[in-house]
Every structure is written in structure tokens, then in C-alpha cells.
Design an enzyme around this catalytic site. Structure first.
Site, PDB file in Angstrom:
ATOM      1  N   CYS A 228       0.150   3.786   2.815  1.00  0.00           N
ATOM      2  CA  CYS A 228       0.631   3.240   4.095  1.00  0.00           C
ATOM      3  C   CYS A 228       2.115   3.552   4.269  1.00  0.00           C
ATOM      4  CB  CYS A 228       0.431   1.724   4.153  1.00  0.00           C
ATOM      5  SG  CYS A 228      -1.282   1.188   3.996  1.00  0.00           S
TER       6      CYS A 228
ATOM      7  N   CYS B  15       0.832  -1.209   0.000  1.00  0.00           N
ATOM      8  CA  CYS B  15       0.000   0.000   0.000  1.00  0.00           C
ATOM      9  C   CYS B  15       0.870   1.265   0.000  1.00  0.00           C
ATOM     10  CB  CYS B  15      -0.908  -0.058   1.235  1.00  0.00           C
ATOM     11  SG  CYS B  15      -1.685   1.485   1.690  1.00  0.00           S
TER      12      CYS B  15
END
Length: 108
Positions: free
Chosen positions: A34, A31
Site C-alpha cells: 500500500c 501494508c
């Protein structure tokens, strides 16, 4: 403090039982957002302002049962617990919303 890595559901349960306020970062290694927010979370975990908050994270791909239990549908999702109970969550890498959520839960 640092950001603690949660590897098991029992570690998660222990964390929310033994700390007044827990910020749990549900992330995935693939991600992009993230990865982008991770250094900021680490800075907050070291800051004086948030010294009373226990910062933890878990990989949703390694603990899918925890992600499902918490209702995580997007990464990153930050779930904030106080006294063992879910207080709020912030979906996405949104620093202003995260700081506001941390401050709100601390003030309550």
C-alpha cells in the site's frame, strides 16, 4: 485532483453518488505494498489522462464495515465505481492492471 481520504461510510456514499468514476483504494497503514503504490496513485490523480476520475482511499482498520461491505480481503484493493455502481476491482499493487482498469472504465 488529489487522493481524497474517506473517513466515514457516508463520505463514501456521497463520493460515489456525486462523481461519475471513483477509484477507491482500500489500504492499511501497516501494508508495505500500500505504501509502495501510494505515490503512483497520487501521480495518476494529478494526471491529465485521468482528470475525470475521483481518487479516494480509506483505511480498512478505521472503516472495517466498509471493507466488509465491499468484500475487501487483501490490501491494497482498488474498487472502481461508475455511476454509483461497482464496475471492477484490482487486488494488489499492480500499476499496469490499474491503468488498464482505469482506461477500460473511462472508455465504457
Amino acid at each position: 485532483m488529489t487522493v481524497h481520504n474517506i473517513e466515514t461510510v457516508s463520505q463514501f456514499k456521497e463520493a460515489i453518488a456525486s462523481h461519475k468514476i471513483v477509484v477507491l483504494d482500500a489500504f492499511a497503514v501497516w501494508c508495505g505494498p500500500c505504501k509502495a503504490i501510494a505515490p503512483q496513485i497520487a501521480k495518476w490523480s494529478e494526471s491529465e489522462e485521468f482528470k475525470d476520475i475521483y481518487f479516494a482511499k480509506f483505511d480498512v482498520d478505521h472503516l472495517p464495515e466498509l471493507a466488509q461491505e465491499l468484500g475487501v480481503r487483501a490490501m491494497p484493493t482498488f474498487v472502481i465505481f461508475k455511476d454509483g455502481n461497482k464496475e471492477t476491482e484490482v487486488v494488489g499493487a499492480n500499476p499496469p492492471a490499474l491503468v488498464a482498469a482505469f482506461q477500460k472504465v473511462k472508455a465504457e
